[in-house]
Design a protein around this motif. Structure first.
Motif, PDB file in Angstrom:
ATOM      1  N   PRO A  83      48.562 -36.441 -28.465  1.00  0.00           N
ATOM      2  CA  PRO A  83      49.545 -36.034 -29.471  1.00  0.00           C
ATOM      3  C   PRO A  83      50.936 -36.596 -29.204  1.00  0.00           C
ATOM      4  CG  PRO A  83      48.321 -34.148 -28.586  1.00  0.00           C
ATOM      5  CD  PRO A  83      48.070 -35.315 -27.684  1.00  0.00           C
ATOM      6  N   ALA A  84      51.689 -36.751 -30.293  1.00  0.00           N
ATOM      7  CA  ALA A  84      53.083 -37.171 -30.160  1.00  0.00           C
ATOM      8  C   ALA A  84      53.947 -36.022 -29.681  1.00  0.00           C
ATOM      9  CB  ALA A  84      53.592 -37.697 -31.501  1.00  0.00           C
ATOM     10  N   ILE A  85      53.548 -34.803 -30.003  1.00  0.00           N
ATOM     11  CA  ILE A  85      54.330 -33.619 -29.666  1.00  0.00           C
ATOM     12  C   ILE A  85      53.419 -32.629 -28.941  1.00  0.00           C
ATOM     13  CG2 ILE A  85      55.955 -31.925 -30.580  1.00  0.00           C
ATOM     14  CD1 ILE A  85      55.709 -33.383 -33.270  1.00  0.00           C
ATOM     15  N   ASP A  86      53.947 -31.980 -27.904  1.00  0.00           N
ATOM     16  CA  ASP A  86      53.202 -30.942 -27.198  1.00  0.00           C
ATOM     17  C   ASP A  86      51.971 -31.500 -26.483  1.00  0.00           C
ATOM     18  OD1 ASP A  86      54.971 -28.876 -28.094  1.00  0.00           O
ATOM     19  OD2 ASP A  86      53.967 -28.932 -30.031  1.00  0.00           O
ATOM     20  N   LYS A  87      51.195 -30.629 -25.915  1.00  0.00           N
ATOM     21  CA  LYS A  87      49.996 -30.982 -25.168  1.00  0.00           C
ATOM     22  C   LYS A  87      48.766 -30.514 -25.927  1.00  0.00           C
ATOM     23  CE  LYS A  87      52.014 -32.706 -21.489  1.00  0.00           C
ATOM     24  NZ  LYS A  87      51.833 -34.136 -21.101  1.00  0.00           N
ATOM     25  N   CYS A 319      65.293 -28.176 -28.920  1.00  0.00           N
ATOM     26  CA  CYS A 319      64.084 -28.393 -28.118  1.00  0.00           C
ATOM     27  C   CYS A 319      64.109 -29.729 -27.380  1.00  0.00           C
ATOM     28  CB  CYS A 319      62.839 -28.301 -28.998  1.00  0.00           C
ATOM     29  SG  CYS A 319      62.671 -29.637 -30.213  1.00  0.00           S
ATOM     30  N   GLY A 320      64.894 -30.697 -27.886  1.00  0.00           N
ATOM     31  CA  GLY A 320      65.024 -31.989 -27.226  1.00  0.00           C
ATOM     32  C   GLY A 320      63.899 -32.969 -27.483  1.00  0.00           C
ATOM     33  N   LYS A 321      62.944 -32.613 -28.350  1.00  0.00           N
ATOM     34  CA  LYS A 321      61.798 -33.499 -28.578  1.00  0.00           C
ATOM     35  C   LYS A 321      62.210 -34.815 -29.238  1.00  0.00           C
ATOM     36  CE  LYS A 321      58.418 -29.761 -28.788  1.00  0.00           C
ATOM     37  NZ  LYS A 321      57.515 -28.944 -29.625  1.00  0.00           N
ATOM     38  N   PHE A 333      71.845 -35.740 -26.950  1.00  0.00           N
ATOM     39  CA  PHE A 333      72.542 -34.498 -27.256  1.00  0.00           C
ATOM     40  C   PHE A 333      73.892 -34.481 -26.534  1.00  0.00           C
ATOM     41  CE2 PHE A 333      68.498 -33.277 -28.857  1.00  0.00           C
ATOM     42  CZ  PHE A 333      68.762 -32.285 -29.810  1.00  0.00           C
ATOM     43  N   VAL A 334      74.942 -34.104 -27.278  1.00  0.00           N
ATOM     44  CA  VAL A 334      76.291 -34.041 -26.702  1.00  0.00           C
ATOM     45  C   VAL A 334      76.767 -32.595 -26.583  1.00  0.00           C
ATOM     46  CG1 VAL A 334      76.929 -36.332 -27.486  1.00  0.00           C
ATOM     47  CG2 VAL A 334      77.309 -34.362 -28.997  1.00  0.00           C
ATOM     48  N   GLU A 354      59.531 -37.324 -37.204  1.00  0.00           N
ATOM     49  CA  GLU A 354      58.121 -36.960 -37.126  1.00  0.00           C
ATOM     50  C   GLU A 354      57.890 -35.808 -36.157  1.00  0.00           C
ATOM     51  OE1 GLU A 354      53.927 -39.002 -35.651  1.00  0.00           O
ATOM     52  OE2 GLU A 354      55.416 -40.236 -36.656  1.00  0.00           O
ATOM     53  N   VAL A 355      58.616 -35.808 -35.025  1.00  0.00           N
ATOM     54  CA  VAL A 355      58.319 -34.800 -34.001  1.00  0.00           C
ATOM     55  C   VAL A 355      59.153 -33.526 -34.138  1.00  0.00           C
ATOM     56  CG1 VAL A 355      57.663 -36.606 -32.362  1.00  0.00           C
ATOM     57  CG2 VAL A 355      59.974 -35.652 -32.271  1.00  0.00           C
TER      58      VAL A 355
END
Length: 381
Positions: A83-87, A319-321, A333-334, A354-355
């Motif tokens: 997956p592109a996101i998560d496990k 979340c920073g994804k 992120f600033v 997308e994510v």
């Protein structure tokens, strides 16, 4: 190529089992594809750990119905994705595929072993790094979800196999292709021709329209489709959703390479009447300015003319994804909930959109788009 289309009103297990069985039977029956003792890799779409009602991933009812046919034919099941996101472990708990894997006695894995493999003759790329488990499977059954895609317009059978590219290598391919959607389509075609799935079964009971593949709107379509040829299936389904062939990168790449006919001939639709199934108002992603630009435009100018991602801090969950997935590391992120994007280095792959689980990444149309649109109408590219 034969494409079977079967109405399926909902995810009631009996309705799904009946539709899957009918679609597979129209393609020759599961025994045609699976022999006793064979290792069968089921490849669903497991993009993210989104609730089922968002229609981001292949529904577990489809995976269960296909898996039961595989077991009946004597196959041994593996379910996997990258997956592109998560496990996979988290996604499968949320969407119910873990429960299905236990029920089927299947191994549930996350792809993590990239292996270099030569591609077939006629490929654009001579070798690719793909998941070893997929390459070693005796049979691959592809289980995509019908969704829109903000870069490739639609994701169905061919695009779903990009999941065989492991983890960070996805970002490397996005860096390589940049804004060139035809180049990315060529990659997808080479992956598909290398993996040669024996059967593709498309989950179109509920799909996603609009800003897919993760932040679009659920859309009831009410069908399942099956084919031995995922490309033929994709090119047959797309026009039924209102897609003009020239706007579909996969179509353009396939026709140019002689993998599909420009008039759509050679594909036989069997099963139910499409006119009784498909909606008339399916919403495609509106990203006109990511279309290929005239060749004489420099890379810098092309980037200024394409739609660029922008962040909405009010929606951001921190979340920073988006930053983690960005291939050129153009997003950072600033402050809390606030990111900046370097649009000079951004490659417009839209992985950040997308994510994002909060739909906090949107698009701002590039400057001078009207001029470019007029140039497209009169100039080849």
């Amino acid at each position: 190529a034969k494409v079977a289309l079967c109405a399926c009103p909902d995810y009631n297990p009996d309705n799904v089992a009946s539709a899957v069985d009918r679609a597979v039977t129209l393609c020759g029956g599961m025994e045609r594809f699976v022999r006793p003792g064979q290792r069968v890799l089921l490849k669903p779409n497991m993009l993210s750990a989104a609730p089922l009602e968002r229609r981001v991933t292949t529904d577990p009812a489809v995976v269960r119905a296909v898996g039961k046919l595989v077991l009946k034919a004597g196959g041994r099941i593996i379910i996997g994705d990258s997956p592109a996101i998560d496990k996979v472990s988290r996604i499968s708990r949320v969407n119910g595929i873990k429960e299905v894997a236990v029920e089927l006695g299947a191994d549930l894995i996350e792809f993590c072993r990239p292996t270099l493999v030569k591609t077939p003759r006629g490929s654009i790329y001579h070798a690719l790094e793909l998941e070893e488990t997929v390459l070693n499977a005796d049979v691959v059954i592809n289980l995509p979800k019908l969704k829109t895609h903000c870069m490739m317009l639609l994701t169905m059978g061919v695009k779903n196999l990009f999941g065989a590219v492991v983890g960070p290598r996805k970002s490397q391919w996005h860096m390589h292709a940049g804004t060139d959607r035809i180049m990315f389509a060529d990659l997808l075609l080479d992956i598909c021709r290398t993996l040669k799935p024996a059967l593709t079964i498309l989950d179109g009971v509920w799909g996603m329209q609009g800003r897919g593949p993760n932040n679009g709107t659920p859309c009831h379509l009410g069908f399942l489709a099956a084919s031995r040829d995922p490309l033929a299936m994709d090119l047959a389904i797309a026009p039924l959703l209102g897609v003009h062939p020239a706007s579909f990168p996969l179509y353009n790449a396939a026709v140019r390479r002689g993998l599909a006919r420009s008039d759509g001939s050679g594909t036989q639709m069997v099963g139910d009447d499409p006119s009784q199934i498909f909606p008339k108002d399916f919403q495609l992603p509106v990203l006109e300015s990511v279309m290929p630009m005239p060749g004489f435009l420099s890379g810098l100018i092309r980037r200024h003319l394409t739609s660029r991602p922008v962040q909405d801090p009010d929606l951001c969950r921190d979340c920073g994804k988006c930053a983690a997935v960005c291939p050129p590391e153009s997003l950072r992120f600033v402050a809390a909930h606030r990111a900046v994007i370097d649009h000079l280095t951004c490659i417009r792959c839209y992985c950040c959109q997308e994510v994002c689980p909060a739909d906090a990444i949107h698009f701002k149309t590039g400057a001078l788009v009207g001029i470019v649109e007029r140039l497209r109408a009169v100039m080849p590219y």
